[in-house]
Every structure is written in C-alpha cells, then in structure tokens.
Write a protein that holds these residues in place. Structure first.
Motif, PDB file in Angstrom:
ATOM      1  N   MET A   1       0.839  -1.188   0.000  1.00  0.00           N
ATOM      2  CA  MET A   1       0.000   0.000   0.000  1.00  0.00           C
ATOM      3  C   MET A   1       0.877   1.242   0.000  1.00  0.00           C
ATOM      4  O   MET A   1       1.877   1.292   0.694  1.00  0.00           O
ATOM      5  N   ARG A   2       0.449   2.218  -0.743  1.00  0.00           N
ATOM      6  CA  ARG A   2       1.187   3.477  -0.811  1.00  0.00           C
ATOM      7  C   ARG A   2       0.579   4.469   0.175  1.00  0.00           C
ATOM      8  O   ARG A   2      -0.631   4.664   0.199  1.00  0.00           O
ATOM      9  N   ILE A   3       1.458   5.104   0.947  1.00  0.00           N
ATOM     10  CA  ILE A   3       1.032   6.061   1.971  1.00  0.00           C
ATOM     11  C   ILE A   3       1.630   7.426   1.651  1.00  0.00           C
ATOM     12  O   ILE A   3       2.839   7.558   1.480  1.00  0.00           O
ATOM     13  N   LEU A   4       0.758   8.433   1.608  1.00  0.00           N
ATOM     14  CA  LEU A   4       1.187   9.815   1.430  1.00  0.00           C
ATOM     15  C   LEU A   4       0.992  10.557   2.741  1.00  0.00           C
ATOM     16  O   LEU A   4      -0.091  10.508   3.329  1.00  0.00           O
ATOM     17  N   ILE A   5       2.036  11.234   3.182  1.00  0.00           N
ATOM     18  CA  ILE A   5       1.932  12.150   4.313  1.00  0.00           C
ATOM     19  C   ILE A   5       2.151  13.545   3.727  1.00  0.00           C
ATOM     20  O   ILE A   5       3.277  13.939   3.430  1.00  0.00           O
ATOM     21  N   ALA A   6       1.053  14.253   3.515  1.00  0.00           N
ATOM     22  CA  ALA A   6       1.080  15.588   2.917  1.00  0.00           C
ATOM     23  C   ALA A   6       0.927  16.607   4.042  1.00  0.00           C
ATOM     24  O   ALA A   6      -0.045  16.573   4.784  1.00  0.00           O
ATOM     25  N   TYR A   7       1.882  17.521   4.151  1.00  0.00           N
ATOM     26  CA  TYR A   7       1.890  18.454   5.272  1.00  0.00           C
ATOM     27  C   TYR A   7       2.324  19.842   4.810  1.00  0.00           C
ATOM     28  O   TYR A   7       2.933  20.003   3.742  1.00  0.00           O
ATOM     29  N   ALA A   8       2.044  20.826   5.635  1.00  0.00           N
ATOM     30  CA  ALA A   8       2.564  22.177   5.451  1.00  0.00           C
ATOM     31  C   ALA A   8       2.956  22.708   6.819  1.00  0.00           C
ATOM     32  O   ALA A   8       2.276  22.451   7.815  1.00  0.00           O
ATOM     33  N   SER A   9       4.061  23.431   6.854  1.00  0.00           N
ATOM     34  CA  SER A   9       4.638  23.842   8.117  1.00  0.00           C
ATOM     35  C   SER A   9       5.181  25.261   8.030  1.00  0.00           C
ATOM     36  O   SER A   9       5.733  25.647   6.999  1.00  0.00           O
ATOM     37  N   ASN A  10       5.038  26.013   9.101  1.00  0.00           N
ATOM     38  CA  ASN A  10       5.629  27.352   9.156  1.00  0.00           C
ATOM     39  C   ASN A  10       7.015  27.344   9.774  1.00  0.00           C
ATOM     40  O   ASN A  10       7.875  28.116   9.388  1.00  0.00           O
ATOM     41  N   THR A  14       5.812  20.675  12.018  1.00  0.00           N
ATOM     42  CA  THR A  14       4.920  19.763  11.304  1.00  0.00           C
ATOM     43  C   THR A  14       5.726  18.846  10.385  1.00  0.00           C
ATOM     44  O   THR A  14       5.416  17.661  10.252  1.00  0.00           O
ATOM     45  N   GLU A  15       6.766  19.381   9.776  1.00  0.00           N
ATOM     46  CA  GLU A  15       7.650  18.573   8.937  1.00  0.00           C
ATOM     47  C   GLU A  15       8.371  17.515   9.767  1.00  0.00           C
ATOM     48  O   GLU A  15       8.460  16.352   9.368  1.00  0.00           O
ATOM     49  N   MET A  16       8.879  17.908  10.920  1.00  0.00           N
ATOM     50  CA  MET A  16       9.558  16.964  11.806  1.00  0.00           C
ATOM     51  C   MET A  16       8.609  15.827  12.193  1.00  0.00           C
ATOM     52  O   MET A  16       8.990  14.649  12.167  1.00  0.00           O
ATOM     53  N   CYS A  17       7.363  16.171  12.507  1.00  0.00           N
ATOM     54  CA  CYS A  17       6.382  15.153  12.882  1.00  0.00           C
ATOM     55  C   CYS A  17       6.054  14.244  11.696  1.00  0.00           C
ATOM     56  O   CYS A  17       5.891  13.037  11.869  1.00  0.00           O
ATOM     57  N   ASN A  32       5.933  18.083   1.248  1.00  0.00           N
ATOM     58  CA  ASN A  32       5.671  19.413   1.777  1.00  0.00           C
ATOM     59  C   ASN A  32       4.770  20.143   0.788  1.00  0.00           C
ATOM     60  O   ASN A  32       5.174  20.414  -0.348  1.00  0.00           O
ATOM     61  N   LEU A  33       3.568  20.443   1.201  1.00  0.00           N
ATOM     62  CA  LEU A  33       2.571  21.057   0.318  1.00  0.00           C
ATOM     63  C   LEU A  33       2.925  22.481  -0.095  1.00  0.00           C
ATOM     64  O   LEU A  33       2.347  23.008  -1.043  1.00  0.00           O
ATOM     65  N   THR A  34       3.869  23.105   0.588  1.00  0.00           N
ATOM     66  CA  THR A  34       4.294  24.445   0.177  1.00  0.00           C
ATOM     67  C   THR A  34       5.236  24.367  -1.022  1.00  0.00           C
ATOM     68  O   THR A  34       5.474  25.376  -1.682  1.00  0.00           O
ATOM     69  N   ARG A  35       5.755  23.173  -1.298  1.00  0.00           N
ATOM     70  CA  ARG A  35       6.706  23.001  -2.408  1.00  0.00           C
ATOM     71  C   ARG A  35       6.187  22.146  -3.549  1.00  0.00           C
ATOM     72  O   ARG A  35       6.680  22.217  -4.665  1.00  0.00           O
ATOM     73  N   SER A  36       5.212  21.287  -3.260  1.00  0.00           N
ATOM     74  CA  SER A  36       4.752  20.328  -4.254  1.00  0.00           C
ATOM     75  C   SER A  36       3.274  20.030  -4.034  1.00  0.00           C
ATOM     76  O   SER A  36       2.780  20.102  -2.906  1.00  0.00           O
ATOM     77  N   LYS A  37       2.598  19.668  -5.109  1.00  0.00           N
ATOM     78  CA  LYS A  37       1.173  19.335  -5.049  1.00  0.00           C
ATOM     79  C   LYS A  37       0.988  17.885  -5.507  1.00  0.00           C
ATOM     80  O   LYS A  37       0.807  17.619  -6.689  1.00  0.00           O
ATOM     81  N   ALA A  78      -6.243  10.175   7.254  1.00  0.00           N
ATOM     82  CA  ALA A  78      -5.927  10.486   8.643  1.00  0.00           C
ATOM     83  C   ALA A  78      -5.492  11.945   8.675  1.00  0.00           C
ATOM     84  O   ALA A  78      -5.005  12.474   7.669  1.00  0.00           O
ATOM     85  N   ILE A  79      -5.666  12.586   9.821  1.00  0.00           N
ATOM     86  CA  ILE A  79      -5.355  14.009   9.962  1.00  0.00           C
ATOM     87  C   ILE A  79      -4.559  14.221  11.241  1.00  0.00           C
ATOM     88  O   ILE A  79      -4.886  13.656  12.280  1.00  0.00           O
ATOM     89  N   TYR A  80      -3.525  15.057  11.135  1.00  0.00           N
ATOM     90  CA  TYR A  80      -2.851  15.504  12.353  1.00  0.00           C
ATOM     91  C   TYR A  80      -2.607  16.999  12.279  1.00  0.00           C
ATOM     92  O   TYR A  80      -2.455  17.572  11.205  1.00  0.00           O
ATOM     93  N   ILE A  81      -2.601  17.608  13.446  1.00  0.00           N
ATOM     94  CA  ILE A  81      -2.238  19.012  13.542  1.00  0.00           C
ATOM     95  C   ILE A  81      -1.171  19.160  14.610  1.00  0.00           C
ATOM     96  O   ILE A  81      -1.083  18.358  15.546  1.00  0.00           O
ATOM     97  N   CYS A  82      -0.359  20.172  14.440  1.00  0.00           N
ATOM     98  CA  CYS A  82       0.648  20.533  15.433  1.00  0.00           C
ATOM     99  C   CYS A  82       0.257  21.886  16.001  1.00  0.00           C
ATOM    100  O   CYS A  82       0.064  22.850  15.257  1.00  0.00           O
ATOM    101  N   CYS A  83       0.115  21.924  17.321  1.00  0.00           N
ATOM    102  CA  CYS A  83      -0.277  23.184  17.960  1.00  0.00           C
ATOM    103  C   CYS A  83       0.140  23.171  19.421  1.00  0.00           C
ATOM    104  O   CYS A  83       0.384  22.119  20.001  1.00  0.00           O
ATOM    105  N   GLY A  84       0.195  24.346  19.978  1.00  0.00           N
ATOM    106  CA  GLY A  84       0.596  24.495  21.369  1.00  0.00           C
ATOM    107  C   GLY A  84      -0.544  24.429  22.365  1.00  0.00           C
ATOM    108  O   GLY A  84      -0.321  24.450  23.556  1.00  0.00           O
ATOM    109  N   PHE A  85      -1.769  24.349  21.865  1.00  0.00           N
ATOM    110  CA  PHE A  85      -2.932  24.339  22.745  1.00  0.00           C
ATOM    111  C   PHE A  85      -3.794  23.112  22.443  1.00  0.00           C
ATOM    112  O   PHE A  85      -4.851  23.224  21.823  1.00  0.00           O
TER     113      PHE A  85
END
Length: 161
Positions: A1-10, A14-17, A32-37, A78-85
């Motif tokens: 199975m092919r797995i894509l982890i598509a993320y964007a980070s400031n 998020t990239e590290m995760c 990285n969605l800021t560089r590739s689609k 699946a969805i993940y977010i990175c946040c401080g709260f």
C-alpha cells in the motif's frame, strides 16, 4: 500500500512530525505542500498534516483539501495538527476541515508543538513572547507528543489491511 503524508509547516515542527511518522510506516512518502502538489489518487492512504497559526491551518493544506476533497473522500484518510494548545484541538479541527472529511478519517491526532524562537519577523516575536509568558504562568511545557505519533502509526498500519 502506498502512503502519502502531505503536510505544510511554518517553522518545521509539522515537517519533523511528518518524518517521525513516516519512519514508522514502511514506504511512506512525505510531501511538503508548500513546495509540491501531490496527486492523492496515486495513494491508498493519505495523511494530512498542518500547523495551526492564529486558529487556522496552513493555507497550502487548506488548498490541498479544497482541490482534492472528492478524491480524499474515497481514500483512507488520517489528519494531524501541530499546535501548542491541545485543549483547543476540536475547535481547530471543526474550524478548518470539512466535517465530512473529519467524519470519515480513521485517525485524528494532535502531535503537540514546540517553540522555535528564530527566525521570526518582528510581529511573530511579539506574539511568541506573549505565548511563552502564558505557558510559564500555567507551568506548561510545549513539546512534540510522540505517543500521538505512535498512535497514528498504529492506526495506519491497522487500516492497511
């Protein structure tokens, strides 16, 4: 199975995760969605990751979802977010993701966050100073939640069958 982890980070958290998650999943590809689609049609499982900034996910993540929502509804997601709260994670999810995508996603996690003090613009430095003060007053630490990353990896491996 092919797995894509598509993320964007400031600030790279998020990239590290994304990379930590990919290390636990044989053959997973991080984009990285800021560089590739990427085209989600090419994958069996699509993981969407984003940072939260001022209650919003990264614009590149939002664009990816809007452009591909019909395809994503047919994929294992699946969805993940990175946040401080993390106590606000449900608020962030409902504000930023289509309800139908949230309802069908087999794993939704908050991977925590971390303070990165450089390089920020002046406005960002002022905001970070206020946030750090709040965290000190609450005696809270800001860190990546590796247990949530492991939980998502386990969820993905279970759903690959």
């Amino acid at each position: 199975m092919r797995i894509l982890i598509a993320y964007a980070s400031n600030n790279s958290t998020t990239e590290m995760c994304a990379k930590m998650l990919a290390d636990k999943l044989p053959g997973a590809e991080t984009v990285n969605l800021t560089r590739s689609k990427p085209d989600p049609k090419d994958y069996d499982v699509v993981v969407i990751g984003s940072c939260i900034r001022f209650n919003n996910i990264h614009q590149s993540t939002l664009d990816f979802i809007k452009d591909n929502v019909d395809v994503l509804m047919k994929k294992k997601t699946a969805i993940y977010i990175c946040c401080g709260f993390p106590e606000k994670v449900n608020q962030y999810l409902l504000h930023n993701f289509p309800k139908k995508l949230l309802d069908k996603s087999f794993s939704i996690q908050c991977f925590g966050g971390r303070f990165k003090t450089k390089p920020y613009k002046l406005f960002d430095l002022l905001i970070m100073k206020m946030v750090k003060k709040t965290f000190r007053q609450d005696n809270r630490m800001l860190e990546i939640d590796t247990e949530s990353i492991n939980r998502m990896a386990d969820d993905i491996l279970e759903n690959m069958v």
